[in-house]
Design an enzyme around this catalytic site. Structure first.
Site, PDB file in Angstrom:
ATOM      1  N   GLY A 159       0.842  -1.193   0.000  1.00 46.44           N
ATOM      2  CA  GLY A 159       0.000   0.000   0.000  1.00 46.44           C
ATOM      3  C   GLY A 159       0.871   1.233   0.000  1.00 46.44           C
ATOM      4  N   LYS A 160       0.275   2.372  -0.172  1.00 46.43           N
ATOM      5  CA  LYS A 160       1.015   3.632  -0.064  1.00 46.43           C
ATOM      6  C   LYS A 160       0.017   4.744   0.139  1.00 46.43           C
ATOM      7  CE  LYS A 160       5.392   4.948  -0.414  1.00 46.43           C
ATOM      8  NZ  LYS A 160       6.597   4.181  -0.058  1.00 46.43           N
ATOM      9  N   GLY A 161       0.484   5.829   0.755  1.00 44.94           N
ATOM     10  CA  GLY A 161      -0.393   6.984   0.948  1.00 44.94           C
ATOM     11  C   GLY A 161       0.356   8.254   0.671  1.00 44.94           C
TER      12      GLY A 161
END
Ligand code: NAD
Length: 414
Positions: free
Chosen positions: A101-103
């Site tokens: 994931g990444k934000g």
């Protein structure tokens, strides 16, 4: 090429070489979940401004989504999607039970006060809260975010989801006092060093007496440089965004770290000569460590690279066109999803410690990290030799294959 185009291109060549079934290819090409949030923040002046925030979960087939949060003006949804996909393959390459994931928030934290940064973080965390949880999605620091910001995310989650009781396992890269892990700060640079040590043995190119060049003297680059220096490699040049310094017989790295702490840059370091950013990359050396940002080595300078080994501490520093040039010159490349995986590996250790409520000392963290990094290096190398492909393709193949197997193993719901 944008980061997203690079990520897709690398995925497609791995999928093609693995002869993955078309339905799996189309499934893994897209993220599982994408959330865009509107992040209004009251500035110290009283004005309210809004920012765009994102959280992308590329795959949770092998475990909860794992990946950092980036605060940067250039953050876009496309970039976050690319970084999320890289996290999926990276966690699979080092075989830790996480997905990717990444934000990110498109903002400039350098222009914000501490109070504004805290309000931005808490509002963003509240926005992406439905996705978060120790068994769902676990953020960590990335460019321009740090342990203090992770502490605010942990607190926001704990207040909103656990009636104020602490849930440390919802985020990693926390301060030690909140359940962070020993060794997390050093982990990425330490992992780079461990990969280089394994590469040095494989190539019969001893670290002792070798020459190293490091682009980007931040967290990852300075730790890697320091470890190489203490293992008798001469670090002959390093750079940061404000300048670059060179010394033929090797820079005094411990003193250079103190100089950078005192002045904010490596530039002006006594007992060194200035060198341009461009010239640094093409210095004759054994080990070149790009540890700054994307696109450092492109088709424009790849032909002039004179290193024997390139170790990608940064994410995406070598473009696919440059990859082909380095390959044809016989440069041995340690790809990012292997080389800089020390950070996420110790994040995994932090999460394990939080979930067990049992904490390890630095020695335990270091020895477990070394075992995982060395094993992963040799697994990628063995695949590269067996399939007669380069290290980039081998690492992508290993990561994609493990995720594809988990995805297929779970079957299709409903
Ligand atoms: P950082 O901000 O601590 O350091 C980055 C350094 O690069 C700074 O010294 C900066 O001045 C320098 N820099 C920026 N532009 C430059 C340029 N054009 N030329 C030379 N130097 C330049 O960041 P970091 O955490 O060390 O991350 C660096 C890279 O490593 C990023 O690509 C990041 O995604 C990757 N990475 C970091 C970690 C981690 O745990 N820190 C983990 C995995 C990957």
């Amino acid at each position: 090429m944008s980061a997203y185009e690079v990520a897709i291109k690398n995925f497609e060549s791995a999928a093609q070489t693995l002869e993955l079934k078309p339905d799996l290819v189309s499934l893994l090409r897209y993220p599982e979940r994408v959330l865009t949030v509107n992040v209004p923040v009251r500035l110290d002046s009283g004005t309210v401004v809004r920012f765009d925030g994102y959280r992308v979960q590329h795959s949770t087939a092998r475990g909860p989504a794992k990946g950092g949060i980036r605060y940067h003006p250039a953050v876009t949804l496309e970039e976050v999607k690319a970084l999320a996909m890289w996290m999926t393959w990276k966690c699979a390459v080092v075989n830790i039970p996480f997905g990717g994931g990444k934000g990110g928030v498109a903002c400039n934290p350098k222009e914000m006060s501490d109070g504004e940064l805290e309000r931005l973080t808490r509002r963003y965390a509240a926005g992406i809260l439905p996705l978060l949880g120790p068994d769902k999605d676990i953020p960590a620091p990335d460019v321009y975010t740090n342990p203090r910001i992770m502490g605010w995310i942990m607190d926001t989650y704990s207040m909103m989801k656990s009636d104020g009781y602490p849930t440390p396992g919802v985020v990693t890269g926390k301060p030690l006092t909140l359940g962070g892990s020993e060794g997390r700060g050093e982990a990425t640079g330490a992992g780079v060093y461990m990969c280089l040590k394994a590469a040095a043995e494989h190539l019969h190119l001893p670290l002792k007496g070798s020459r190293t060049v490091v682009q980007g003297f931040g967290n990852a680059g300075s730790v890697a440089a320091n470890r190489l220096d203490s293992h008798m490699s001469r670090v002959i040049a390093v750079s940061d965004s404000q300048g670059a310094v060179y010394r033929k017989d090797g820079l005094d790295i411990p003193k250079l770290i103190l100089h950078k702490e005192a002045t904010g840059t490596v530039a002006g370091f006594p007992d060194s000569e200035p060198i341009s950013h461009e010239d640094l990359l093409v210095l004759e050396c054994d080990y070149l460590i790009p540890a700054a940002l994307e696109n450092a080595i492109t088709q424009d300078n790849a032909g002039r690279i004179r290193a024997k080994v390139v170790a990608e501490a940064a994410n995406g520093p070598v473009t696919p066109e440059a990859d082909a040039v380095l390959d044809s010159k016989g440069v041995f490349l340690i790809p990012d999803i292997l080389c800089n995986a020390g950070g996420v590996t110790v994040s995994y250790f932090e999460w394990c410690q939080n979930e067990q409520h049992y904490y390890w000392d630095e020695h335990e963290v270091e020895s477990k990290l070394e075992r995982i990094m060395t094993r992963s290096f040799h697994e990628v190398l063995a695949l590269a030799l067996d399939r007669k492909v380069n290290m980039r393709l081998a690492a992508n193949m290993l990561g994609v294959l493990r995720v594809a197997e988990a995805t297929a193993g779970r079957g299709l719901y409903p």
